[in-house]
Write an enzyme that holds these catalytic residues in place. Structure first.
Site, short mmCIF file in Angstrom:
data_model
loop_
_atom_site.label_atom_id
_atom_site.label_comp_id
_atom_site.label_asym_id
_atom_site.label_seq_id
_atom_site.Cartn_x
_atom_site.Cartn_y
_atom_site.Cartn_z
N HIS A 170 -11.32 25.96 78.24
CA HIS A 170 -11.56 27.41 78.30
C HIS A 170 -12.83 27.84 77.59
O HIS A 170 -13.23 28.99 77.67
CB HIS A 170 -10.35 28.16 77.72
N ASP A 372 -20.07 32.14 75.31
CA ASP A 372 -18.66 32.38 75.65
C ASP A 372 -18.31 31.52 76.84
O ASP A 372 -19.11 31.44 77.79
CB ASP A 372 -18.48 33.87 76.02
P1 ADQ Z 1 -11.37 34.64 74.07
O1 ADQ Z 1 -12.42 34.11 73.17
O2 ADQ Z 1 -10.20 35.20 73.42
O3 ADQ Z 1 -10.90 33.57 75.15
P2 ADQ Z 1 -11.98 36.69 76.23
O4 ADQ Z 1 -12.07 35.93 77.49
O5 ADQ Z 1 -12.99 37.77 76.14
O6 ADQ Z 1 -12.18 35.78 74.93
O7 ADQ Z 1 -10.56 37.32 76.10
C1 ADQ Z 1 -10.24 38.26 75.08
C2 ADQ Z 1 -8.96 39.00 75.45
O8 ADQ Z 1 -8.53 39.76 74.32
C3 ADQ Z 1 -9.14 39.95 76.61
O9 ADQ Z 1 -8.08 39.80 77.51
C4 ADQ Z 1 -9.12 41.33 75.94
O10 ADQ Z 1 -8.52 42.33 76.74
C5 ADQ Z 1 -8.27 41.10 74.72
N1 ADQ Z 1 -8.68 42.01 73.62
C6 ADQ Z 1 -9.83 42.00 72.95
N2 ADQ Z 1 -9.87 42.99 72.04
C7 ADQ Z 1 -8.71 43.64 72.14
C8 ADQ Z 1 -8.13 44.76 71.43
N3 ADQ Z 1 -8.74 45.38 70.41
N4 ADQ Z 1 -6.89 45.14 71.79
C9 ADQ Z 1 -6.24 44.50 72.79
N5 ADQ Z 1 -6.73 43.46 73.46
C10 ADQ Z 1 -7.94 43.04 73.15
C11 ADQ Z 1 -11.20 32.20 75.47
C12 ADQ Z 1 -12.68 31.90 75.70
C13 ADQ Z 1 -13.23 32.81 76.77
C14 ADQ Z 1 -12.43 32.66 78.06
C15 ADQ Z 1 -10.94 32.81 77.78
C16 ADQ Z 1 -10.11 32.44 79.00
O11 ADQ Z 1 -13.41 32.04 74.49
O12 ADQ Z 1 -14.59 32.53 77.02
O13 ADQ Z 1 -12.82 33.68 78.97
O14 ADQ Z 1 -10.54 31.94 76.73
O15 ADQ Z 1 -10.41 31.17 79.47
#
Ligand code: ADQ
Length: 730
Positions: A170, A372
């Site tokens: 991921h 990312d």
């Molecule tokens: P993450 O590093 O966690 O995931 P991301 O893909 O942006 O990064 O997902 C973050 C999630 O957290 C999103 O679904 C978002 O809605 C939620 N979120 C963030 N802030 C929030 C808040 N204040 N309240 C509620 N929800 C919040 C890892 C990898 C990524 C990859 C994913 C999936 O780092 O690059 O996209 O896995 O493979």
């Protein structure tokens, strides 16, 4: 783990991930489940429910003896892997998040390398594999997720050789120059290559992975087809860009409460886990620069930054929180008026309907991670743009940038560029906003998370395919610049290298083709060929039966060469009669097909024909060998007993090279060594940096050789290339 080889033809799925689809908390002594809200869980769960199967993961608490968390109402089996506090500290916070996370995000200065973390990481990965071994046999596919579990596939492959295994990463896979910093880089690659299919978000990561496999393991790769030939087993690597549950986000945005009043302020939204990869400080500086460069936005724009608390036990994350607090304070202090401040910063998780309303109502989403894997926030914003469309400003260093081309892309380290992109987004006319957002939405609606699961599972079922046969051009790319116009000194092991492994040594015969090629090579004035084997010298000479060659038997304790005096290691003589005694002592482990082959100064105990688990017999044989004052070394389904005199194939090769060309031999000849066995590893190590070394055959063991060759056919191709090459100095 004892290997098992049956594979189920059913459709059950076995998922391994660090976390289970829910977190367990201990509340007044009772265990309570809190469902996970992550998009991935939401996508995988229906697939698992439909097909049945098992989800294996860490429940988030340390379970006490006999405590269970599965329930009879679960639509699939839940298998918890309980971890102690120390294990969580070393495997999870230590190696996974303190080493792999920063390194894989191209921030090596933040990575720490601690052997104890590594050892625990491996131990926990073995535990996950053990927990999955039984399910692996009942499942059509075992699907392992993410950087916490990169070694598990290797251990699973040992336990269930015929299981179908797949992995999805991921986070980014880093380029070779960063990946190689990791002291355990080969182990991780071997872990992943135990799979049939290895998936990444984007093709850039696939290419980085193939590059590392080729450079570090010397395996053949086909970049266009995404195939790796790992010791004769073909592994497919591919890009599977993750999507989101588009409809769910869209519906939530449509039904989420409307704001009471539409304020005059335009909103730039940031939503992230509080992580140093997400570029939050750079983003705040970007806003500051916007207000400097374009004062007209003062009083009219606000950056709404949501940050979910994350990994707050780790000091880097605490430092980051402090840095952001200070920056927000500074920028607000600099620009705020009685009625307006430029940054609103919320350090908390917000419920889904509030989040989707914020996405919907934002004018600009500022998604500017420093690196990312994918980034789902960019996609969630797009899905929620159900009204007047806003603009996505996206870091070109997020995986999402490779498909979300219509976003305004920026380098997140370039503060001026980020500021100008914000300005452009805030001033973009509606027609352009509609066409950009329309294209983004159509793609994310189509490439949603359900499509992603189906695509990955379909690919895992498809035939992996074959690499094109080894070509002269490819062999030339390995050897031409190394050989230049030097003479070649070629060392070839016999069993498993020149002949396929067979159930009895007496059946290992050279093919006519290989014999002719070797004969041809031996006749060239610029090439010396040596056969170096664990067999007795007379035995290997009789089998190869070609003139003009050097023969080394008993792992080099005896050597005969056309141009050198015969060599017998002087200390080995003392072991001659002791080999006869050892052979007698080993009588007691010669049952069920095991047998002894005395070879003069050494001896081999073979157990290839023993049915079932030969573990106890092997251990007993090892004790007898070592008790008799010999060294026991593992070979293919055999134990070699060798005199403990510090002599091996590596030393024998150096002896031949010095005797033939003098101490300056590296200036006289180029050395090529081809072998398939543990005993050849001695030569690979001794010759490191001074020879081209090839390890032949199945690849589950790590090797010190420069390159891998799949099988005897590949060896034949290399020999034939050498035989055809232009004559040196001609
Ligand atoms: P993450 O590093 O966690 O995931 P991301 O893909 O942006 O990064 O997902 C973050 C999630 O957290 C999103 O679904 C978002 O809605 C939620 N979120 C963030 N802030 C929030 C808040 N204040 N309240 C509620 N929800 C919040 C890892 C990898 C990524 C990859 C994913 C999936 O780092 O690059 O996209 O896995 O493979």
């Amino acid at each position: 783990m004892a290997p098992s080889s049956k594979r189920s033809s059913g459709r059950a799925l076995c998922v391994l991930s660090n976390r289970l689809p829910f977190t367990v908390q201990r509340n007044r002594g009772r265990l309570e489940r809190k469902p996970s809200t992550g998009g991935l869980v939401k996508a995988l769960e229906p697939a698992l429910r439909k097909r049945g199967g098992t989800w294996i993961g860490w429940p988030g608490v340390e379970l006490r003896r006999g405590e269970r968390i599965g329930s009879s109402k679960d639509p699939y089996k839940v298998v918890p892997v309980s971890l102690s506090e120390t294990e969580v500290a070393r495997y999870y916070h230590g190696f996974s998040n303190g080493t792999l996370w920063p390194l894989f995000h191209s921030l090596p200065a933040r990575a720490h390398f601690d052997r104890r973390d590594w050892i625990t990481y491996e131990k926990v990965n073995v535990r996950f594999a053990e927990a999955a071994a039984a399910s692996a046999l009942e499942s059509e596919l075992v699907w392992v997720h993410d950087y916490h579990l990169m070694l598990s596939p290797h251990h699973l492959r040992e336990a269930a050789p015929d299981a179908r295994l797949a992995f999805f990463l991921h986070i980014p896979f880093p380029p070779w120059d960063l990946f190689r910093l990791l002291p355990w880089d080969r182990d991780l690659l071997r872990g992943l290559l135990a799979c049939d299919l290895v998936g990444f978000h984007v093709d850039g990561y696939v290419q980085n992975f193939l590059d590392c496999v080729e450079k570090r393991l010397g395996a053949r790769v086909d970049r266009a087809a995404g195939l790796v030939d790992y010791g004769g087993r073909v592994v497919k690597a591919g890009a599977f860009p993750l999507g989101i549950d588009f409809d769910m986000f869209e519906e939530s945005a449509q039904s989420a409460p409307q704001p009471k009043s539409h304020g005059a302020e335009r909103v730039i939204l940031g939503v992230d886990r509080l992580d140093y990869t997400k570029g939050i400080p750079q983003r705040i500086r970007g806003l500051e620069r916007l207000l400097e460069l374009h004062p007209r936005h003062r009083g009219g724009v606000v950056l709404l930054q949501l940050a979910v608390p994350s990994r707050s036990q780790v000091s880097d994350y605490r430092d980051l929180k402090r840095e952001i607090d200070e920056l927000v304070g500074r920028v607000n202090g600099r620009f705020a008026t009685d009625t307006w401040s430029p940054i609103r910063y919320l350090y908390r998780t917000v419920p889904l309907d509030r989040l989707t309303a914020m996405y919907r109502d934002a004018d600009v989403a500022l998604v500017t991670p420093l690196r990312d894997g994918m980034n789902l926030v960019a996609k969630e914003f797009v899905a929620c743009q159900v009204d007047d469309p806003g603009v996505l400003v996206l870091s070109e260093l997020a995986g999402a940038a490779s498909t979300m081309r219509e976003a305004l892309q920026v380098n997140p380290y370039n503060i001026d560029e980020t500021a100008e992109a914000m300005h452009r987004a805030l001033t973009m006319d509606e027609t352009e906003r509609r066409s950009r957002m329309g294209a983004l939405r159509r793609r994310e609606r189509r490439d949603n998370v359900h499509a992603w699961v189906s695509h990955f599972l379909d690919e895992s079922r498809a035939d992996t395919g074959e690499l094109t046969p080894l070509t002269d051009e490819e062999i030339g790319s390995w050897l031409t610049s190394y050989l230049q116009s030097y003479r070649v000194s070629l060392f070839l092991d016999y069993d498993g290298t020149l002949t396929p492994l067979v159930d009895h040594p007496s059946k290992a015969r050279l093919s006519d083709e290989i014999r002719q090629t070797i004969a041809h090579l031996a006749k060239r004035d610029d090439t010396e060929v040596a056969i170096i084997s664990g067999r007795a010298l007379a035995d290997v000479r009789e089998l190869v039966d070609l003139p003009g060659l050097t023969y080394a038997g008993n792992h080099g304790l005896e050597v005969e060469a056309p141009d050198l005096p015969p060599f017998r290691h002087e200390d080995a003589e003392h072991y001659h009669h002791r080999v006869v005694e050892l052979a007698e002592a080993l009588d007691e482990v010669c049952s069920g097909g095991a047998w002894v082959e005395p070879k003069g100064h050494t001896l081999t105990w073979h157990y290839r024909a023993v049915r079932g688990d030969a573990g106890a017999l092997l251990e007993h044989a090892r004790q007898i060998i070592e008790g008799s004052g010999f060294q026991a070394r593992e070979a293919h389904k055999a134990l070699e007993a060798r005199p403990p005199i510090g002599w091996d194939k590596g030393r024998a090769v150096l002896h031949v090279l010095r005797a033939r060309y003098g101490p300056g031999w590296p200036e006289q000849a180029r050395v090529i060594y081809v072998g398939d066995d543990h005993t050849d590893e001695d030569a690979f190590r001794q010759l490191a940096g001074m020879a081209m070394t090839f390890r032949v055959g199945p690849a589950e063991t790590l090797t010190a050789a420069r390159r891998r060759l799949a099988n005897v056919d590949a060896v034949a191709a290399v020999l034939s290339w050498l035989a055809k090459r232009p004559v040196a100095g001609a």
